[in-house]
Scaffold this motif. Structure first.
Motif, PDB file in Angstrom:
ATOM      1  N   HIS A 112       1.176   4.009  -3.022  1.00 49.32           N
ATOM      2  CA  HIS A 112       0.976   5.429  -2.724  1.00 49.32           C
ATOM      3  C   HIS A 112       2.126   6.284  -3.243  1.00 49.32           C
ATOM      4  CE1 HIS A 112      -0.100   9.066  -0.529  1.00 49.32           C
ATOM      5  NE2 HIS A 112       1.147   9.112  -0.094  1.00 49.32           N
ATOM      6  N   ASP A 152       0.824  -1.204   0.000  1.00 48.27           N
ATOM      7  CA  ASP A 152       0.000   0.000   0.000  1.00 48.27           C
ATOM      8  C   ASP A 152       0.862   1.260   0.000  1.00 48.27           C
ATOM      9  OD1 ASP A 152       0.911  -0.523   2.558  1.00 48.27           O
ATOM     10  OD2 ASP A 152      -0.851   0.336   3.541  1.00 48.27           O
ATOM     11  N   ARG A 206       0.564   6.476   7.648  1.00 49.84           N
ATOM     12  CA  ARG A 206       0.799   6.427   6.199  1.00 49.84           C
ATOM     13  C   ARG A 206       1.677   7.595   5.765  1.00 49.84           C
ATOM     14  NH1 ARG A 206      -2.434   8.572   1.330  1.00 49.84           N
ATOM     15  NH2 ARG A 206      -2.827  10.145   2.885  1.00 49.84           N
TER      16      ARG A 206
END
Length: 891
Positions: free
Chosen positions: A351, A347, A749
């Motif tokens: 990104h 992920d 994140r």
């Protein structure tokens, strides 16, 4: 006829016209008479007699014995009342220069100069012209270093700058009255020790300062990790066995030597966990001294590796789920099998690739060396699931940051069951460990051999494994410019089973050194003693054309890519069966069995283009669709378009009120359907709404809009940045701004993917801490100092991660990092004065000026900041009472 260019000067314009007309009509025989008439007419212009009265003063007092010069001729001196009256004869409409000066053996004044204009309307003699000559006292300051004249030396009285010396090392300071309390001035210049001069009130005096040049030592240390050069902090710097300090987060250490100038000294650099650990330099402490130190880690760090989506390129297109399973199994087993690779979660990888704006095909051909991805990614792994007549195939390829394909392997999955996938994955991982061209460095050398760091022994090694050796190249200034191949080494094991390398093939005259880089050589194909000449063509539309960049596998091992003409010499044993597999994005994989009969036998193979039918819809509809940057329509796209097999960059440019959506899609299977339940839901343009509210001065509404955003929004970082900026700039609430930025940075994140593109967040955080400190200075100096120190932490991060590219916005952001960092250090030294805090501030301001790009001079706001910075810097050049000496730089 006389020339028309002849002119006669006379006070009566009509006479001039008459004379010219008269002469022009004379016969040639009477021309001489015309000249006589002109001469007589000119003689009618007579000088007027005037009186000039000169009044000379100095500091408001009458000045006797002042010398008066008119038309470069002395006419006398002023009397005790500072007066001089003298006659003057001049023609009308003329200007006469006049100078009044004063100089004696004891003093001198700054001369006065002016002009007397005799008007053409002066009809008679006897007029009086009065001249008021105000002379100024002045003194001259001279700055030099031995016989060298110093330009731009700053002359200061207290905290007030009087001026700077010119190219001749001089500054003339003129004044109406002697400045109050002027008994001494300071003369300073960057790179020299400031000095103080005693000043006496005597006009015309020259005060000379002989500045001592400081030895400015500047160390820049970097380490190369997986060919990524980064600053190296905490390098100990010793001068004659005395610890001066350590390199900072930027790998920089600056020292201003204020001792004996020109003396010899020994510098030592100690680097823990780096190669080499110790360095020594003999230096002369004079002028600027710069050293660039290049290191390699003693323990080679793992390669930051991302496993991208495995694609289904089988002819039937029915292996999509198989590709997903193969990727999951490979990723879960690969990083456990070898500590040489550090996983970037999928992920996070998706990104940062989407944020880079680069399409995957470009990453796999041109690389990402010059993009923000380089900060986070060393290797990118891609895979394919395909099939041939014998069953399913899995190939995995490793791409380096420069787009080079480092390694690849292909294995059979037979029926495609979970056990088949596991078997293929284990085979590929085993081959990676045995053959991957990992890098290390020479750690030490002794009689037993050459010791190297081998990724923490993360790879299995075998006797006679081969390595190439690369030595760095430096220019005349000691800067690293590249590397060259020195030779080859072979691996042996010592009696205690320690791996060492011995010279196998070193070029004559070359020498292997500690710190040289090594790269393992894949010798698996050396068992093939011959080759076949492969030629690969594309068969599209009935036309044949050479096909370049085709990945060729021989017996499962990647051997290279075809050249522009579609050719490649591949290892193959004469009379032995060889299994060839050809892979290229946009084409169906090709598998073939060959048996060369003669060395160099030519074999031609044809690859067929593969395509997917692509449809897409969005909510709301009407978004512009771009595939690999080219517009292909708007949503909903119901008539399928063909996408060539491989990776594609897909973007939806949203209608007003929504933001763009980007994704990487893999073509190859028959259909890619992003409609119905799979249609794209476009995010709202929260940033655009908030900016309109900001422009309308509805700051509270904008804050409410921004506070409602969540971390899953693609613009989340920009949204929270604007929110913090509104708190800081519009609401004058630095505490709220700090809280907002800290909350944003705590999101996992963002914290994982934060790189140089987010420097502006840290610049804003530093500004907010600076502003908070300003509000605390009066009531709580200790808390103010703490806030300033927090500002330096944030601004150091921003500065250390700055990208120096020729882009005004990026330059402006980097400028702010340098400026506010220096300002924070400056304020700390005012709150907590010491030689160390002063030095940190001095170094920070100097680094600000070293950075300042000329392009920013064209922007008034940056030019104004630069002027302010000059004042701050120059103020620090004047030592504060009670602060003794100058030692270390900011660390």
């Amino acid at each position: 006829m006389l020339s028309a260019s002849l002119q006669v000067s006379h006070s009566d314009p009509s006479l001039k016209v008459y004379t010219m007309l008269f002469v022009s009509r004379l016969p040639r025989t009477l021309s001489c008479c015309g000249f006589i008439l002109i001469f007589l007419a000119a003689c009618t212009e007579q000088p007027v007699s005037l009186t000039v009265k000169v009044s000379a003063t100095l500091s408001g007092q009458a000045l006797a014995q002042a010398q008066v010069v008119i038309d470069d001729a002395p006419v006398g001196v002023t009397n005790a009342d500072g007066m001089l009256t003298t006659p003057l004869q001049k023609m009308r409409n003329t200007t006469t220069p006049i100078t009044v000066s004063y100089k004696t053996a004891d003093m001198q004044a700054k001369s006065w100069s002016g002009e007397i204009y005799i008007a053409g309307t002066e009809k008679r003699s006897g007029g009086i012209y009065e001249v008021n000559a105000v002379l100024q006292p002045f003194i001259i300051f001279e700055a030099k270093c031995g016989d060298k004249l110093l330009e731009h030396a700053v002359i200061s009285q207290g905290k007030q700058e009087l001026g700077k010396t010119n190219s001749k090392g001089l500054f003339e300071f003129a004044f109406k009255e002697w400045p109050e309390n002027m008994t001494e001035v300071s003369i300073s210049r960057s790179g020299y020790m400031p000095t103080t001069l005693a000043v006496i009130n005597k006009s015309g005096s020259t005060f000379s300062a002989n500045l001592i040049e400081q030895a400015v030592l500047r160390i820049t240390a970097v380490t190369e990790t997986n060919e990524l050069v980064t600053p190296l902090k905490n390098i100990d710097v010793y001068l004659n066995e005395t610890l001066l300090g350590k390199t900072d987060n930027r790998g920089i250490f600056t020292y201003l030597h204020t001792g004996i100038h020109g003396g010899s000294a020994v510098l030592n650099f100690i680097a823990g966990n780096q190669i080499p650990e110790k360095r020594e330099e003999n230096v002369t402490l004079k002028g600027p001294l710069s050293f660039e130190l290049q290191y390699l880690p003693a323990n080679a760090p793992p390669l930051r590796t991302g496993v991208f989506t495995f694609s289904d390129t089988s002819e039937s297109g029915g292996s999509a789920s198989l590709a997903v399973d193969a990727r999951q199994q490979f990723a879960s087993n690969f990083f456990r099998a070898s500590q040489a690779f550090q996983e970037i979660p999928q992920d996070v990888l998706t990104h940062i690739i989407n944020a880079s704006g680069m399409d995957i095909d470009k990453l796999l051909t041109d690389g990402w060396e010059n993009s923000g991805l380089r900060d986070d990614l060393d290797l990118l792994i891609v895979g394919n699931v395909a099939n041939d007549v014998s069953g399913k195939l899995l190939d995995v390829r490793f791409y380096r940051f420069d787009g080079k394909l480092l390694f690849g392997h292909l294995a059979r999955m037979d029926g495609g069951t979970s056990r088949d996938i596991t078997k293929a994955v284990v085979e590929i991982i085993g081959n990676v460990r045995k053959r991957f061209p990992f890098e290390g460095a020479v750690v030490s050398m002794d009689v037993s051999g050459i010791k190297v760091n081998l990724m923490g022994n993360a790879f299995p090694l075998a006797e006679n494994d081969m390595f190439t050796v690369h030595s760095i190249i430096k220019d005349a200034h000691g800067e690293v410019t590249g590397s060259r191949t020195v030779g080859a080494l072979a691996l042996r094991y010592t009696n205690n089973n320690q791996p060492v390398l011995v010279e196998n093939n070193v070029k004559p005259g070359d020498k292997i050194k500690i710190g040289d880089k090594i790269t393992r050589i894949d010798t698996s194909m050396q068992t093939y003693r011959s080759y076949l000449a492969l030629n690969v063509n594309s068969s599209e539309g009935g036309r044949m054309s050479p096909l370049e960049n085709v990945n060729v596998f021989v017996d499962g091992i990647w051997t290279g890519q075809t050249k522009r003409d579609g050719t490649l010499n591949v290892p193959a044993q004469r009379g032995a069966d060889a299994w060839l597999v050809l892979q290229r994005p946009g084409y169906l994989p090709l598998s073939a069995r060959v048996m060369p009969k003669i060395p160099g036998e030519k074999i031609t193979l044809e690859m067929t283009p593969a395509k997917s039918n692509f449809v897409i819809d969005s909510e709301p509809a009407g978004a512009t669709i771009l595939v690999d940057g080219a517009k292909v329509g708007t949503t909903p796209l119901t008539n399928p378009i063909a996408l060539a097999s491989g990776f594609h960059s897909l973007e939806l440019q949203a209608p007003e009120g929504y933001v763009a959506w980007r994704q990487i899609v893999t073509a190859g299977k028959p259909n890619i359907d992003l409609t119905g339940n799979a249609k794209i839901l476009l995010p709202s343009d929260i940033l655009g709404i908030a900016r309109k509210q900001q422009q309308a001065k509805k700051i509270d509404d904008a804050i409410i809009t921004l506070q409602a955003s969540t971390p899953d929004h693609p613009d989340y970082i920009a949204l929270r940045y604007l929110l913090a900026e509104l708190f800081l700039v519009d609401k004058k609430d630095p505490t709220a701004a700090i809280k907002e930025i800290e909350r944003t940075l705590s999101v996992k994140r963002i914290d994982q993917t934060l790189n140089r593109q987010h420097n502006d967040i840290y610049v804003l955080l530093g500004r907010a801490y600076n502003s908070q400190a300003e509000t605390l200075v009066a009531e709580n100096p200790a808390a103010a100092a703490l806030s300033y120190m927090k500002a330096t932490d944030a601004l150091l991060w921003a500065r250390d991660h700055a990208r120096f590219i020729d882009e005004l916005k990026r330059m402006g952001m980097t400028h702010d990092a340098y400026y506010y960092l220096a300002l924070a250090y400056h304020q700390i030294q005012k709150l907590r004065p010491s030689s160390t805090s002063r030095e940190k501030a001095q170094v920070a301001w100097q680094e600000y000026f070293d950075f300042f790009p000329s392009k920013l001079n064209n922007d008034d706001s940056y030019a104004k900041r630069k002027v302010e910075a000059e004042k701050f810097r120059d103020a620090l050049a004047i030592p504060d009472p009670g602060v003794n000496g100058t030692t270390l730089s900011a660390n």
